[in-house]
Structures are given as C-alpha cells and as structure tokens.
Design a protein around this motif. Structure first.
Motif, PDB file in Angstrom:
ATOM      1  N   ILE A  42     -38.364  19.665  -9.112  1.00  0.00           N
ATOM      2  CA  ILE A  42     -39.429  20.217  -9.972  1.00  0.00           C
ATOM      3  C   ILE A  42     -39.145  21.696 -10.226  1.00  0.00           C
ATOM      4  O   ILE A  42     -38.766  22.433  -9.308  1.00  0.00           O
ATOM      5  CB  ILE A  42     -40.815  20.052  -9.307  1.00  0.00           C
ATOM      6  CG1 ILE A  42     -41.111  18.560  -9.079  1.00  0.00           C
ATOM      7  CG2 ILE A  42     -41.912  20.691 -10.159  1.00  0.00           C
ATOM      8  CD1 ILE A  42     -42.435  18.268  -8.393  1.00  0.00           C
ATOM      9  N   ALA A  43     -39.297  22.116 -11.480  1.00  0.00           N
ATOM     10  CA  ALA A  43     -39.199  23.540 -11.826  1.00  0.00           C
ATOM     11  C   ALA A  43     -40.552  23.950 -12.390  1.00  0.00           C
ATOM     12  O   ALA A  43     -41.137  23.229 -13.202  1.00  0.00           O
ATOM     13  CB  ALA A  43     -38.112  23.763 -12.871  1.00  0.00           C
ATOM     14  N   VAL A  44     -41.042  25.099 -11.947  1.00  0.00           N
ATOM     15  CA  VAL A  44     -42.381  25.532 -12.359  1.00  0.00           C
ATOM     16  C   VAL A  44     -42.350  27.027 -12.654  1.00  0.00           C
ATOM     17  O   VAL A  44     -41.605  27.764 -12.016  1.00  0.00           O
ATOM     18  CB  VAL A  44     -43.425  25.190 -11.259  1.00  0.00           C
ATOM     19  CG1 VAL A  44     -43.069  25.835  -9.924  1.00  0.00           C
ATOM     20  CG2 VAL A  44     -44.831  25.580 -11.664  1.00  0.00           C
ATOM     21  N   THR A  45     -43.167  27.475 -13.603  1.00  0.00           N
ATOM     22  CA  THR A  45     -43.223  28.906 -13.912  1.00  0.00           C
ATOM     23  C   THR A  45     -43.866  29.668 -12.754  1.00  0.00           C
ATOM     24  O   THR A  45     -44.969  29.335 -12.312  1.00  0.00           O
ATOM     25  CB  THR A  45     -44.041  29.143 -15.188  1.00  0.00           C
ATOM     26  OG1 THR A  45     -43.480  28.345 -16.218  1.00  0.00           O
ATOM     27  CG2 THR A  45     -44.013  30.606 -15.589  1.00  0.00           C
ATOM     28  N   ARG A  46     -43.132  30.710 -12.298  1.00  0.00           N
ATOM     29  CA  ARG A  46     -43.646  31.526 -11.194  1.00  0.00           C
ATOM     30  C   ARG A  46     -44.268  32.827 -11.732  1.00  0.00           C
ATOM     31  O   ARG A  46     -45.046  33.493 -11.063  1.00  0.00           O
ATOM     32  CB  ARG A  46     -42.467  31.849 -10.269  1.00  0.00           C
ATOM     33  CG  ARG A  46     -42.873  32.539  -9.002  1.00  0.00           C
ATOM     34  CD  ARG A  46     -41.687  32.781  -8.095  1.00  0.00           C
ATOM     35  NE  ARG A  46     -42.142  33.335  -6.835  1.00  0.00           N
ATOM     36  CZ  ARG A  46     -41.345  33.832  -5.912  1.00  0.00           C
ATOM     37  NH1 ARG A  46     -40.034  33.826  -6.094  1.00  0.00           N
ATOM     38  NH2 ARG A  46     -41.829  34.325  -4.796  1.00  0.00           N
ATOM     39  N   GLY A  47     -43.887  33.225 -12.930  1.00  0.00           N
ATOM     40  CA  GLY A  47     -44.386  34.450 -13.541  1.00  0.00           C
ATOM     41  C   GLY A  47     -43.418  34.869 -14.622  1.00  0.00           C
ATOM     42  O   GLY A  47     -42.396  34.205 -14.788  1.00  0.00           O
ATOM     43  N   PRO A  48     -43.660  35.924 -15.389  1.00  0.00           N
ATOM     44  CA  PRO A  48     -44.929  36.639 -15.433  1.00  0.00           C
ATOM     45  C   PRO A  48     -45.995  35.845 -16.195  1.00  0.00           C
ATOM     46  O   PRO A  48     -45.663  34.949 -16.959  1.00  0.00           O
ATOM     47  CB  PRO A  48     -44.542  37.920 -16.188  1.00  0.00           C
ATOM     48  CG  PRO A  48     -43.362  37.560 -17.016  1.00  0.00           C
ATOM     49  CD  PRO A  48     -42.635  36.488 -16.270  1.00  0.00           C
ATOM     50  N   GLY A  49     -47.246  36.226 -15.965  1.00  0.00           N
ATOM     51  CA  GLY A  49     -48.337  35.519 -16.641  1.00  0.00           C
ATOM     52  C   GLY A  49     -49.658  35.847 -15.970  1.00  0.00           C
ATOM     53  O   GLY A  49     -49.746  36.777 -15.164  1.00  0.00           O
ATOM     54  N   LEU A  50     -50.678  35.072 -16.295  1.00  0.00           N
ATOM     55  CA  LEU A  50     -52.002  35.257 -15.685  1.00  0.00           C
ATOM     56  C   LEU A  50     -51.973  34.593 -14.313  1.00  0.00           C
ATOM     57  O   LEU A  50     -51.658  33.396 -14.209  1.00  0.00           O
ATOM     58  CB  LEU A  50     -53.072  34.580 -16.552  1.00  0.00           C
ATOM     59  CG  LEU A  50     -53.156  35.034 -18.014  1.00  0.00           C
ATOM     60  CD1 LEU A  50     -54.078  34.104 -18.811  1.00  0.00           C
ATOM     61  CD2 LEU A  50     -53.667  36.471 -18.066  1.00  0.00           C
ATOM     62  N   ILE A  96     -35.264  16.567 -14.019  1.00  0.00           N
ATOM     63  CA  ILE A  96     -36.182  17.614 -13.540  1.00  0.00           C
ATOM     64  C   ILE A  96     -37.515  17.535 -14.270  1.00  0.00           C
ATOM     65  O   ILE A  96     -37.561  17.384 -15.492  1.00  0.00           O
ATOM     66  CB  ILE A  96     -35.547  19.014 -13.733  1.00  0.00           C
ATOM     67  CG1 ILE A  96     -34.276  19.124 -12.880  1.00  0.00           C
ATOM     68  CG2 ILE A  96     -36.535  20.118 -13.376  1.00  0.00           C
ATOM     69  CD1 ILE A  96     -33.645  20.498 -12.885  1.00  0.00           C
ATOM     70  N   LEU A  97     -38.582  17.635 -13.477  1.00  0.00           N
ATOM     71  CA  LEU A  97     -39.922  17.749 -14.055  1.00  0.00           C
ATOM     72  C   LEU A  97     -40.240  19.241 -14.173  1.00  0.00           C
ATOM     73  O   LEU A  97     -40.196  19.969 -13.183  1.00  0.00           O
ATOM     74  CB  LEU A  97     -40.949  17.059 -13.136  1.00  0.00           C
ATOM     75  CG  LEU A  97     -42.422  17.249 -13.511  1.00  0.00           C
ATOM     76  CD1 LEU A  97     -42.762  16.564 -14.833  1.00  0.00           C
ATOM     77  CD2 LEU A  97     -43.330  16.712 -12.395  1.00  0.00           C
ATOM     78  N   GLY A  98     -40.508  19.699 -15.385  1.00  0.00           N
ATOM     79  CA  GLY A  98     -40.865  21.107 -15.604  1.00  0.00           C
ATOM     80  C   GLY A  98     -42.376  21.229 -15.754  1.00  0.00           C
ATOM     81  O   GLY A  98     -43.022  20.340 -16.328  1.00  0.00           O
ATOM     82  N   ILE A  99     -42.923  22.334 -15.241  1.00  0.00           N
ATOM     83  CA  ILE A  99     -44.367  22.579 -15.357  1.00  0.00           C
ATOM     84  C   ILE A  99     -44.601  24.029 -15.780  1.00  0.00           C
ATOM     85  O   ILE A  99     -43.987  24.945 -15.224  1.00  0.00           O
ATOM     86  CB  ILE A  99     -45.081  22.271 -14.015  1.00  0.00           C
ATOM     87  CG1 ILE A  99     -44.997  20.766 -13.750  1.00  0.00           C
ATOM     88  CG2 ILE A  99     -46.536  22.734 -14.037  1.00  0.00           C
ATOM     89  CD1 ILE A  99     -45.515  20.330 -12.428  1.00  0.00           C
ATOM     90  N   GLU A 100     -45.485  24.218 -16.744  1.00  0.00           N
ATOM     91  CA  GLU A 100     -45.748  25.563 -17.283  1.00  0.00           C
ATOM     92  C   GLU A 100     -47.262  25.757 -17.446  1.00  0.00           C
ATOM     93  O   GLU A 100     -47.908  24.979 -18.153  1.00  0.00           O
ATOM     94  CB  GLU A 100     -45.013  25.699 -18.628  1.00  0.00           C
ATOM     95  CG  GLU A 100     -45.590  26.664 -19.640  1.00  0.00           C
ATOM     96  CD  GLU A 100     -45.541  28.124 -19.213  1.00  0.00           C
ATOM     97  OE1 GLU A 100     -44.573  28.534 -18.543  1.00  0.00           O
ATOM     98  OE2 GLU A 100     -46.499  28.852 -19.539  1.00  0.00           O
TER      99      GLU A 100
END
Ligand code: KG4
Ligand code: ZN
Length: 359
Positions: free
Chosen positions: A101-109, A28-32
């Motif tokens: 691929i896994a990516v941050t969906r929130g919380p955040g800016l 898995i490719l992670g993205i943050e």
C-alpha cells in the motif's frame, strides 16, 4: 533493502529464483486524502492503472469558496471505505491480491491526511504487507509515468496546483531537486481567488479556463511578476491584487468585461509559468518538461507551454486530465519506486503538513 529482500521479509515471496527471473507483477493500492479528494487506485508495476476512483468534495466546500479542513476530514472518514471497495471491484481484485500500500504522507491538511494514513496503516498491518507513506508532490511528478510516452531522466517538472507552484530538476522517480517555488500564492490559489472575487464559484481554475476562451487576453494587460528573471521563484499575489483593483475601478460595468479580465489574468500567469519552466530546462540541459498538478488541466497553459517549448527543441509531457488533479494512481506509482528503493514506513510514522517530508 532491495525489493526481493523486502518481500521475503514480509513473507510474500517463497520462490527459489531471484526477483529478475520472476514473472511477478507488483500490485499496489494507492490512497490519497491530502485535501478535498478521497481517492484510491490499484496500479501494477508502478505504471498500469487497473482502477482509479476519485470522490470529490467540491459540493461540500463550494458554498464556502474554499476547502474547510474540518469538513474535509469528516468527509474522508465517510468516503474512504466505499472508495477503496469500489476501486477493488473495478480492478476485479480482493484485498488479499494487493502486495503493498502507498499512501500520501504530506504535504496537506493534517486532519485529512490522517484519515488515509491511519487507514493504510491498519490495512497493511491486518494484511501483513509492506506499506509506504509518500510525498504528494512526488506523486504529481510521477503522474507522467502513467502515460504511454513518459519523459526520460533527467527532466524539469513544473508543478502547478492549488497548494504549490514549483520547478524541479528530476533525476529519478524519487530524486527531485527543488529549483524554485512560489513566495506567496500558488497559481491554482490565484485562479481560485480571482474566481471568488467575481463570484464565479469554486474551484475557480476550470471556470476561468472556460470563460477565458470568449475573452481577449490582450485587452487588459495585467503585470507579469518575474522577480529575479534568472531565478525560478514565483509570486502571484501582485497579479491577484491588480485584478481586484481593476474590478473595484470598473464596478459599474464589470459584467460584460469578465471574459477579458479572466483571459488577461490567465495569460499573465501562464506567461510567467512558461518562461520559468523553459529557462529551467535550458539551464539544466534537459530536453523534456513535465507539466503536472491541478492547473496542468488548463487548456491555454497546455497549448502555450507545448508551443513555446517546441521553439526551443524541448518536448512537453502532460498527463491526461484525470491525472492532473489529485488522484491515488500517482501515489501508487511513486510508492512503487519507494518500495523498489527499499523505503517502507512503520507504525510509528506520522503525517506532515509541509514540505520537505522526512524520508
Ligand atoms: O492538484 P490539485 O487537484 O490539488 C492540489 O494539490 O492543490 O489542484 C487543484 C487546483 C485548484 O486551484 C483548481 O482551481 C486548479 O487546480 N485547476 C485549474 C484547472 N483545473 C483545476 N486551474 C486552471 N485551469 C484549469 N482548467
Ligand atoms: Zn495535489
């Protein structure tokens, strides 16, 4: 949908045998990009890091004493492609070797999140692979599973970062029940604001950790805000105000007091964090606590939580320093468990600034 059907759906498995018989490793490719770090990582089977790259924007935000959202988004746009390229190079892989691929969906800016989220969508669409938007906080909690000796379920997680301070009862990788959280500032935010009051630089946590070692934590006693001692909510705005008042009242000879002020402040925050985390574990009958998030890098917190918990027969799991702050390995790790549970995202999905996120 289970993982076998999921990957059949995407045309990734042409095998006759069932998933159980496969010697197949999910890559898995992670993205943050939720705040001020552009990060990518390749993680195998949700637990083994093949490569992890974090491009920090500290230099950009340093002069403002905090993160400037518009600048953060722009920097993510510049960094995302080089960071993913560097990650794949380090892992010795090509994009075509990535299964999901896994990516941050929130919380955040929101502006910052959108950069990583749109990148992940486009990449997954072009490669025709599954992708999933995950909760950043669940990512932090799963950071302990990237270490060789992870806790067993159920456990209590104390998440302490720049944006969040919360206690969770964790019954599986993605089943996380909130027990309490800060009503005002996050612990990391309090560290950053106290450092700013004394002009020490940003982010303040690491700086305060370092300077406090030369101070006496008992000389200046700052208030411990327990709120309801049987509950798990926090409040750190009072201690921040108390530090500010002390600084104002001792303006003329503040310089040589700085180590004592910082050690006293740090000890007050840590006392409350340790008390609540241990109480939560005892109330839930858990024998493990996971300490995660940027503030988990704090040397005094790591030491005190370990020693207080040991007296109660509770063991403490804390990720290595490079996994405490924001990183994409933890995002890939939790994404693996979303995918295993059949949770995927689609092109209509959007980012979220606040918790809880829809699933
Ligand atoms: O998890 P993180 O990288 O980003 C968020 O999701 O917020 O946490 C960043 C926070 C900052 O407030 C920073 O000051 C704090 O973690 N921090 C520390 C230490 N290192 C970073 N706080 C206390 N002691 C440290 N050693
Ligand atoms: Zn974080």
């Amino acid at each position: 949908m289970d993982v076998a059907s999921l990957f059949h759906f995407y045309g990734l498995l042409n095998f006759q045998s069932s998933i159980d018989n496969l010697q197949w490793i999910m890559v898995i490719l992670g993205i943050e990009t939720s705040c001020d770090e552009t990060a990518a990582a390749v993680v195998k089977e949700g637990a083994t890091i093949a490569a992890s790259v974090v491009a920090s924007q500290i230099e950009v935000h340093h002069r403002y004493g905090g993160v400037v959202p518009e600048l953060a988004s722009r920097k993510h746009i510049e960094a995302i492609v080089p960071v993913v390229d560097e990650t794949l190079n380090k892992a010795d892989l090509f994009l075509r070797d990535i299964h999901a691929i896994a990516v941050t969906r929130g919380p955040g800016l929101v502006g910052a999140l959108l950069v990583g989220f749109a990148f992940a969508k486009a990449c997954a669409y072009a490669l025709e692979i599954p992708w999933v938007g995950v909760n950043h906080l669940e990512g932090h909690i799963n950071s302990v599973f990237l270490e060789p000796d992870p806790p067993s379920f159920p456990f209590v997680a104390l998440l302490v970062s720049g944006g969040h301070t919360s206690v969770y009862h964790v019954t599986s990788h993605i089943m996380v029940e909130l027990m309490g959280q800060t009503r005002d500032d996050a612990a990391g935010e309090a560290f950053d604001k106290v450092a700013k009051m004394l002009d020490l630089g940003y982010p303040g946590g690491g700086i305060i950790d370092r300077i406090s070692r030369a101070g006496d934590p008992a000389r200046i006693k700052f208030p411990r805000t327990y709120l309801d001692k049987s509950g798990f909510d926090f409040s750190f705005s009072g201690i921040k105000t108390a530090v500010n008042r002390y600084i104002m009242n001792h303006k003329d000879h503040i310089k040589n007091q700085i180590p004592d002020i910082l050690a006293g402040f740090q000890e007050a925050v840590i006392d409350v964090l340790c008390y609540k985390a241990i109480r939560a574990a005892m109330q839930k009958g858990c024998s493990s606590i996971a300490l995660v998030g940027g503030v988990a890098a704090n040397s005094r917190l790591r030491q005190k939580l370990r020693s207080d918990a040991r007296h109660k027969g509770i063991d403490v799991h804390i990720p290595s320093l490079h996994l405490c702050g924001d990183n994409a390995a933890m995002i890939a790790a939790v994404g693996y468990h979303y995918l295993k549970a059949g949770i995927v995202s689609d092109l209509q999905d959007d980012v979220f600034s606040r918790n809880p996120l829809p699933r």
